[in-house]
Design an enzyme around this catalytic site. Structure first.
Site: not given
Length: 690
Positions: A156-157, A162, A167, A313, A321, A362, A364
């Site tokens: 997801n998204e 990092c 890395c 979405e 947000w 809660k 959104h």
């Protein structure tokens, strides 16, 4: 034209649904039972399930609980509701972070992040790769042929970066493969600057917060490397899924002009592009700029694979947000959703189905609010949209034909943002691209949004705003496009650096012997930055090829041009470059190239592209569109579908061409030639292709 079908196999109508999180309600079987009936009542036919369910699927290491998910999927299948089943890598359980701390990311300050957020895992962590592989394989074994599952929702998204030692080591190996020798890397990064020359590969590290403005080649390659990391991670996620059922499509949700990764690379490993769209409606008195800006990103997602995308979405009401979480006015939810469909989406989906009781989301927006039913203002509008999507099912799978392409390039925007000049207060790349796009959008002209490595030959017009970085072969292909009869438009700050962010020598664009310089017939000596309140007068030249007859005001950036083979269309009338050209055209072979040397307000782009379309024979679907009306077309077989959208909070009349149209939503023919649209209303018309 061939008859197309949906990008999701065996789906024959638009998908309409939401992110569904049943794991949050396992102690409330009554609510889970209610959900299915509410989905049917609100005409929702698809749910994305399991996106953040890892802790419910594997509460302890190696202890898997799939029974609850079996029940959810069986219930949805029984009621004709399809599922995009997610891999849960976007947020991991606490036991995994505790036992394998190497999965936690290290930030730019070299500080390891704590458990508790999402997307803070290291894409190169061996332990995370192993654990993701295990859970994905088990999901694939159990659900790859489940009747509810129509595709995989990969994570997801994806986002973030990092800086851990793993890395860093991988980055050095990536650089060795790219440059071969340190001498070559030092030359391409121009490390003699500030005595940054590297004498050993181990000296190279990812950019730190205080070092991001020094070695621009390092910064650019780090961004490219980050993209390759997420591409490899996504491929790792997909492999066990495709091994069980290669025909089941995979998607992952993109995020607008997302800065972290180059989506042109990530799109290659998935089957269908999807994205998350959250425009800030009702913030400004004039919403046309936002409407055009949003339309452009829909077109970007469609263009990436030259097929319909999925709106994965959106919010049916408000977010939680954004700076101001404003509700949509009546009609705006349907309008903004159908805008996505108009520009190529085969779905409208929301975050979220049912509001959470606690934690960060809660408040959104959701189809089902805390009240627990759909008989609300939002619920009724969602239901109405579901009915309309069912009424236009013939449009599903149809394609978009574009005569115009606009270049939106990740490497150019990354390097421009890192350039330390000419305007550190803002180059506004995304907005500039959108301003050029809007010149066509207001005329109802479909546009593809391409990258500089895309094929230019299908288009009549290619627009490349601020194409700062030029990759090998691109200048030659642009020249060939123009010489073969194409129309090319570029702007100030084009052809400044090469693929490693080194400036071209011999004059811009592209250097002394560049195909770009031949194509545009000009060379640029310098560029002036203006303060926000400064304007420079510009005036069109009498008898110019576009018949432009107006004065304009330049802002933000003004380039100093010299004509070689080009002709001036307009010139500066004040300030430093008075009397020099600010808009030029160059006939080159069978085509021509325009160069816009300064940024302007919207009136310039409106008039410039209106005249360009008329002179060069670009076809418009309707003539004389009122300001505020957007028209977008899709095609299927011998039919063309027109989405006519009113983005104003006032009624509008639209003059149709003299032929018969069929209103797909209201189910009647239109022959009188005038369409009346209420505030925020959408009409979807079908007509025979000419």
């Amino acid at each position: 034209m061939s008859q197309f079908s949906s990008v999701i196999p065996n789906i024959h109508s638009f998908l309409h649904g939401a992110d569904y999180n049943p794991e949050q309600w396992l102690d409330r079987p009554d609510i889970l039972e209610q959900d299915v009936q509410l989905m049917k009542d609100s005409h929702c036919n698809v749910m994305s399930v399991g996106i953040f369910s890892w802790a419910a699927l594997e509460p302890k290491e190696g202890e898997f609980h799939f029974e609850w998910l079996d029940g959810v999927l069986d219930r949805l299948a029984k009621n004709g509701i399809s599922v995009f089943l997610a891999t849960p890598s976007g947020a991991r359980p606490a036991w995994l972070s505790q036992r394998y701390p190497d999965v936690l990311r290290v930030d730019k300050n070299r500080v390891k992040q704590l458990h508790g957020e999402r997307h803070n895992h290291c894409y190169n962590s061996p332990n995370y790769l192993n654990k993701v592989g295990i859970i994905n394989q088990k999901l694939a074994e159990r659900y790859s042929h489940h009747p509810a599952v129509i595709g995989w929702h990969i994570s997801n998204e994806y986002g973030g970066e990092c800086h851990c030692e793993t890395c860093q080591s991988h980055f050095r190996e990536w650089l060795k493969a790219r440059y071969g020798t340190l001498d070559n890397l030092n030359q391409q990064w121009w490390t003699a600057f500030w005595s940054h020359t590297f004498s050993d590969w181990s000296q190279i590290e990812s950019p730190s917060p205080k070092g991001e403005n020094s070695l621009h080649g390092l910064n650019l390659d780090w961004k490219r490397y980050r993209t390759e990391c997420v591409v490899a991670f996504c491929q790792h996620e997909i492999e066990p899924l495709k091994a069980r059922n290669p025909d089941l499509p995979v998607i992952t949700n993109f995020m607008e002009y997302f800065y972290d990764y180059d989506y042109w690379k990530l799109k290659d490993v998935i089957d269908v592009v999807s994205w998350d769209n959250y425009p800030l409606w009702h913030r400004d008195a004039d919403e046309l700029e936002l409407a055009s800006y949003t339309a452009m990103y829909h077109d970007l997602m469609r263009t990436m694979k030259q097929q319909p995308f999925l709106l994965m979405e959106s919010t049916p009401s408000q977010t939680n947000w954004q700076p101001i979480t404003k509700l949509k006015k009546n009609g705006m939810h349907i309008l903004s959703s159908l805008q996505a469909v108009a520009h190529g989406s085969d779905s409208v989906q929301y975050f979220q189905w049912r509001k959470s009781r606690g934690s960060v989301e809660k408040f959104h927006g959701a189809v089902i609010d805390h009240v627990g039913h759909a008989d609300t203002r939002t619920g009724r509008e969602v239901t109405k949209l579901g009915e309309q999507l069912a009424a236009i099912s013939d449009v599903c799978g149809s394609r978009t034909q574009s005569q115009v392409a606009i270049v939106f390039d990740w490497d150019s925007r990354w390097t421009m943002d890192d350039a330390s000049g000419p305007r550190n207060q803002g180059l506004y790349y995304e907005q500039v691209v959108s301003e050029h796009y809007r010149g066509f959008w207001e005329q109802g002209i479909n546009c593809d949004i391409i990258e500089q490595l895309s094929d230019f030959t299908p288009y009549k017009v290619v627009v490349a705003p601020m194409l700062y970085l030029i990759k090998p072969g691109v200048a030659e292909r642009l020249e060939s496009f123009v010489k073969s009869g194409g129309v090319l438009v570029a702007t100030y700050w084009t052809g400044i650096v090469n693929e490693t962010d080194l400036c071209f020598l011999g004059g811009f664009p592209g250097g002394s012997d560049s195909p770009l310089r031949r194509t545009f017939g000009i060379w640029a000596e310098e560029i002036d930055s203006l303060y926000d309140d400064e304007r420079v007068d510009c005036q069109t030249i009498s008898g110019n090829v576009l018949n432009l007859q107006a004065d304009y005001k330049a802002k933000h950036l003004c380039e100093h041009l010299h004509l070689e083979t080009a002709q001036a269309v307009a010139s500066y009338q004040s300030d430093l470059f008075e009397g020099t050209p600010c808009l030029t055209v160059n006939q080159h072979g069978q085509g021509c190239a325009y160069y816009v040397a300064a940024r302007h307000d919207v009136e310039f782009y409106r008039e410039f592209y209106r005249q360009l379309v008329a002179v060069h024979g670009v076809i418009t679907p309707l003539n004389n569109l009122p300001l505020g009306i957007s028209v977008t077309t899709r095609e299927q077989g011998d039919k063309e579908y027109l989405f006519i959208m009113n983005f104003l909070n006032s009624a509008q009349n639209v003059e149709l061409n003299k032929q018969t149209y069929y209103d797909l939503i209201n189910k009647h023919a239109i022959t009188d030639g005038v369409l009346e649209l209420n505030p925020y209303e959408v009409a979807i018309l079908a007509k025979d292709k000419m």
